[in-house]
Design a protein around this motif. Structure first.
Motif, PDB file in Angstrom:
ATOM      1  N   THR A 197       0.847  -1.190   0.000  1.00  0.00           N
ATOM      2  CA  THR A 197       0.000   0.000   0.000  1.00  0.00           C
ATOM      3  C   THR A 197       0.890   1.250   0.000  1.00  0.00           C
ATOM      4  N   PHE A 198       0.287   2.377  -0.310  1.00  0.00           N
ATOM      5  CA  PHE A 198       0.995   3.652  -0.246  1.00  0.00           C
ATOM      6  C   PHE A 198       0.068   4.643   0.449  1.00  0.00           C
ATOM      7  N   LYS A 199       0.487   5.089   1.628  1.00  0.00           N
ATOM      8  CA  LYS A 199      -0.347   5.964   2.438  1.00  0.00           C
ATOM      9  C   LYS A 199       0.297   7.348   2.550  1.00  0.00           C
ATOM     10  N   ILE A 200      -0.503   8.376   2.373  1.00  0.00           N
ATOM     11  CA  ILE A 200      -0.025   9.759   2.473  1.00  0.00           C
ATOM     12  C   ILE A 200      -0.826  10.435   3.585  1.00  0.00           C
ATOM     13  N   GLU A 201      -0.118  10.951   4.584  1.00  0.00           N
ATOM     14  CA  GLU A 201      -0.774  11.717   5.620  1.00  0.00           C
ATOM     15  C   GLU A 201      -1.184  13.067   5.038  1.00  0.00           C
ATOM     16  N   ALA A 202      -2.343  13.519   5.375  1.00  0.00           N
ATOM     17  CA  ALA A 202      -2.888  14.741   4.781  1.00  0.00           C
ATOM     18  C   ALA A 202      -2.009  15.955   5.043  1.00  0.00           C
ATOM     19  N   GLU A 203      -1.400  15.966   6.214  1.00  0.00           N
ATOM     20  CA  GLU A 203      -0.564  17.119   6.542  1.00  0.00           C
ATOM     21  C   GLU A 203       0.707  17.184   5.688  1.00  0.00           C
ATOM     22  N   ASP A 204       1.018  16.087   4.993  1.00  0.00           N
ATOM     23  CA  ASP A 204       2.194  16.067   4.125  1.00  0.00           C
ATOM     24  C   ASP A 204       1.898  16.606   2.724  1.00  0.00           C
ATOM     25  N   PHE A 205       0.610  16.856   2.421  1.00  0.00           N
ATOM     26  CA  PHE A 205       0.298  17.489   1.148  1.00  0.00           C
ATOM     27  C   PHE A 205       0.792  18.928   1.168  1.00  0.00           C
ATOM     28  N   THR A 206       1.364  19.364   0.116  1.00  0.00           N
ATOM     29  CA  THR A 206       1.851  20.756   0.037  1.00  0.00           C
ATOM     30  C   THR A 206       0.785  21.637  -0.565  1.00  0.00           C
ATOM     31  N   SER A 207       0.692  22.862  -0.081  1.00  0.00           N
ATOM     32  CA  SER A 207      -0.263  23.836  -0.599  1.00  0.00           C
ATOM     33  C   SER A 207       0.314  25.222  -0.326  1.00  0.00           C
ATOM     34  N   ILE A 251     -11.390  22.951   4.621  1.00  0.00           N
ATOM     35  CA  ILE A 251     -11.179  22.889   3.175  1.00  0.00           C
ATOM     36  C   ILE A 251     -12.405  23.435   2.453  1.00  0.00           C
ATOM     37  N   ARG A 252     -12.162  24.379   1.563  1.00  0.00           N
ATOM     38  CA  ARG A 252     -13.229  25.006   0.815  1.00  0.00           C
ATOM     39  C   ARG A 252     -13.391  24.339  -0.558  1.00  0.00           C
ATOM     40  N   SER A 253     -14.590  24.531  -1.138  1.00  0.00           N
ATOM     41  CA  SER A 253     -14.871  23.927  -2.433  1.00  0.00           C
ATOM     42  C   SER A 253     -14.001  24.540  -3.514  1.00  0.00           C
ATOM     43  N   GLY A 254     -13.499  23.673  -4.402  1.00  0.00           N
ATOM     44  CA  GLY A 254     -12.667  24.096  -5.504  1.00  0.00           C
ATOM     45  C   GLY A 254     -11.199  24.211  -5.167  1.00  0.00           C
ATOM     46  N   LYS A 255     -10.827  24.035  -3.888  1.00  0.00           N
ATOM     47  CA  LYS A 255      -9.432  24.121  -3.471  1.00  0.00           C
ATOM     48  C   LYS A 255      -8.785  22.758  -3.634  1.00  0.00           C
ATOM     49  N   PHE A 256      -7.457  22.743  -3.592  1.00  0.00           N
ATOM     50  CA  PHE A 256      -6.746  21.499  -3.839  1.00  0.00           C
ATOM     51  C   PHE A 256      -5.544  21.364  -2.907  1.00  0.00           C
ATOM     52  N   ALA A 257      -5.007  20.119  -2.851  1.00  0.00           N
ATOM     53  CA  ALA A 257      -3.794  19.822  -2.097  1.00  0.00           C
ATOM     54  C   ALA A 257      -2.900  18.953  -2.967  1.00  0.00           C
ATOM     55  N   LEU A 258      -1.646  19.360  -3.109  1.00  0.00           N
ATOM     56  CA  LEU A 258      -0.679  18.628  -3.925  1.00  0.00           C
ATOM     57  C   LEU A 258       0.277  17.845  -3.053  1.00  0.00           C
ATOM     58  N   TYR A 259       0.649  16.648  -3.527  1.00  0.00           N
ATOM     59  CA  TYR A 259       1.677  15.868  -2.844  1.00  0.00           C
ATOM     60  C   TYR A 259       2.883  15.819  -3.771  1.00  0.00           C
ATOM     61  N   GLU A 260       3.796  16.735  -3.539  1.00  0.00           N
ATOM     62  CA  GLU A 260       4.965  16.862  -4.401  1.00  0.00           C
ATOM     63  C   GLU A 260       6.247  16.375  -3.743  1.00  0.00           C
ATOM     64  N   ASN A 261       6.209  16.145  -2.428  1.00  0.00           N
ATOM     65  CA  ASN A 261       7.426  15.785  -1.699  1.00  0.00           C
ATOM     66  C   ASN A 261       8.000  14.443  -2.150  1.00  0.00           C
ATOM     67  N   ASN A 262       7.085  13.456  -2.354  1.00  0.00           N
ATOM     68  CA  ASN A 262       7.554  12.110  -2.709  1.00  0.00           C
ATOM     69  C   ASN A 262       6.495  11.473  -3.616  1.00  0.00           C
ATOM     70  N   PRO A 263       6.546  11.719  -4.909  1.00  0.00           N
ATOM     71  CA  PRO A 263       5.513  11.200  -5.824  1.00  0.00           C
ATOM     72  C   PRO A 263       5.361   9.681  -5.697  1.00  0.00           C
ATOM     73  N   VAL A 264       4.138   9.189  -5.950  1.00  0.00           N
ATOM     74  CA  VAL A 264       3.834   7.760  -5.853  1.00  0.00           C
ATOM     75  C   VAL A 264       4.530   7.031  -6.992  1.00  0.00           C
ATOM     76  N   ASN A 265       5.293   5.986  -6.634  1.00  0.00           N
ATOM     77  CA  ASN A 265       6.039   5.223  -7.630  1.00  0.00           C
ATOM     78  C   ASN A 265       5.151   4.133  -8.231  1.00  0.00           C
ATOM     79  N   ASP A 266       4.938   4.198  -9.528  1.00  0.00           N
ATOM     80  CA  ASP A 266       4.138   3.227 -10.278  1.00  0.00           C
ATOM     81  C   ASP A 266       2.756   3.029  -9.651  1.00  0.00           C
TER      82      ASP A 266
END
Length: 470
Positions: A333-343, A368-383
């Motif tokens: 599995t690959f789990k990302i903690e929400a606080e690790d998303f960059t914004s 979190i407001r509608s239309g907003k986003f969160a990016l995970y750029e620190n360690n992209p998911v491999n395959d």
């Protein structure tokens, strides 16, 4: 007399006269005068016919050579029909039986009459019945023409037939268990009936059988109708419906109680042994306590993600008997903690929070407001192609309308991998969705994940704890 005694029949007479006659005609035709020919032919024919009649008459007088006419076969009786089906009399009474002999043009309509019990009734040669004593007998009429045909009528003298039958079960309960026996009670009216015997039958002996005494035995589950018919020819009957209870499941044993998965392609088939073997309904209902960990269909268990789940097999016959197996799944599995998303910052409507109650590790993202986003750029998911599903632990806003989370590739307008719908109830829960196979197949290498939060009404969408690919 000479001709009659020499010739066998009229045909021989004809043959005897015919040859000379032809010679005579031929001789006449040889003459030259035509009128004379016609006259001679007429005369010859007249002579021939006269001779033929005389010879035939002579033959007929000679009885020894005459063929006797054929005799007509007698018409035998085919049916005998009484005008009544039965006759009831009192002792001393008389009655003449009426019967139709068919066909009506039968050659011999004579009948022979006989009583089966002259102590009850006698019958004369003309079919007159005299009632003698109480009882029941049968009067038979037999054709005397050799056809062997006969017909019978019942005669009752001061006889009490059954008029009513009331049926009930001992104990009053019309439901039995398989193997149970109970006697039926028959109350016959009138009490003075001469013959109280009953003929018992079951509509379905595979469910309930009944013996000659009215004792029923439960064989299989279901319903059957028991019928009692008076045997005194009154044709009086009654019925009672009895139900046999289903045999409930008392125990379920599974082929294994523990299952371990380490690969997504694995599966385990659970087989169930049900007791008693004769249980009426052996259908089981299968369920999983956590579909994100394991699924089950008809006893076949497959991993869905990492974790622990309980597989339950439950009887559907109302007995509520169950059996369980524990599934432990350790899949990649690959789990990302929400606080690790960059914004960017809180103004984007995605804010990092610390709350030991709401978040499993004490941290997450909220407001979190509608239309907003969160990016995970620190360690992209491999395959990402090796995963089939995605889970998110989140809290849907109680006043939101259709809150949902889009999982996209790279940025907020990137390829849509899936949409996870949340429940607007203000409670934290794990929500799951399947990754789109087409979008997933287009991926190469590592993938930057972008979560886009949507809401059809209101501003605040949700709080999020983590996201997990499996």
């Amino acid at each position: 007399m000479w001709i009659g005694s020499s010739l066998n029949n009229i045909n021989q007479v004809h043959a005897f006269m015919y040859a000379p006659f032809l010679s005579l005609i031929k001789e006449i035709m040889m003459k030259s005068d035509f009128t004379l020919k016609i006259k001679d032919i007429r005369a010859s024919v007249s002579i021939y016919l006269l001779a033929l009649i005389m010879v035939a008459g002579a033959c007929k007088k000679s009885g020894e050579d005459t063929v006797a006419p054929e005799e007509t076969e007698p018409t035998k009786v085919e049916r005998l029909v009484f005008t009544k089906r039965s006759l009831s009399l009192s002792a001393g009474d008389t009655a003449t039986l009426k019967i139709s002999v068919l066909p009506t043009f039968s050659s011999d309509k004579a009948l022979e009459w006989k009583s089966a019990n002259s102590n009850v009734a006698t019958v004369s040669a003309e079919g007159k019945v005299t009632a003698v004593g109480r009882g029941k007998t049968y009067i038979t009429a037999t054709a005397k023409d050799g056809s062997g045909l006969s017909s019978t009528i019942r005669v009752a003298v001061d006889y009490q037939f059954v008029s009513d039958i009331a049926l009930s079960m001992q104990g009053g309960n019309r439901k039995l268990d398989v193997g149970e026996q109970v006697s039926l009670v028959a109350a016959i009216q009138p009490a003075e009936a001469d013959e109280k015997a009953l003929d018992w039958t079951s509509s379905d002996p595979a469910i309930i059988t009944v013996d000659e005494n009215g004792t029923v035995t439960a064989i299989g589950t279901g319903k059957a109708v028991i019928t009692a018919v008076a045997t005194d020819e009154s044709m009086v009957s009654n019925k009672i419906e009895i139900e046999v209870n289903p045999v409930l499941v008392s125990n379920i044993t599974l082929s294994t109680t523990t299952i371990n998965f380490t690969q997504k392609t694995q599966s385990e088939t659970l087989t169930a042994t049900i007791l008693p073997a004769g249980a009426t309904n052996k259908v089981l209902e299968w369920s999983s306590s956590d579909l994100t960990v394991a699924t089950v269909q008809d006893g076949v268990v497959r991993p869905a993600g990492s974790g622990t789940a309980t597989i339950t097999a439950k009887a559907t016959d109302g007995s509520n008997v169950t059996a369980t197996a524990i599934v432990t799944s350790n899949l990649p599995t690959f789990k990302i903690e929400a606080e690790d998303f960059t914004s960017t910052d809180a103004s984007q409507g995605v804010r990092k929070e610390t709350n030991a109650t709401n978040y499993e590790n004490g941290q997450g993202i909220g407001s979190i407001r509608s239309g907003k986003f969160a990016l995970y750029e620190n360690n992209p998911v491999n395959d990402l192609r090796s995963f089939d599903n995605v889970d998110i632990r989140a809290q849907g806003n109680g006043s939101a309308t259709t809150p949902r989370v889009e999982v996209r590739v790279g940025n907020s307008s990137g390829a849509l991998l899936t949409t996870i719908n949340l429940t607007a109830d203000g409670k934290y829960a794990v929500y799951s969705a399947q990754l789109d196979a087409t979008a997933k197949a287009a991926l190469t290498g590592s993938t930057t994940i972008c979560l886009v939060f949507r809401n059809s009404g209101g501003t605040w969408v949700c709080n999020a704890d983590w996201i997990r690919f499996r």
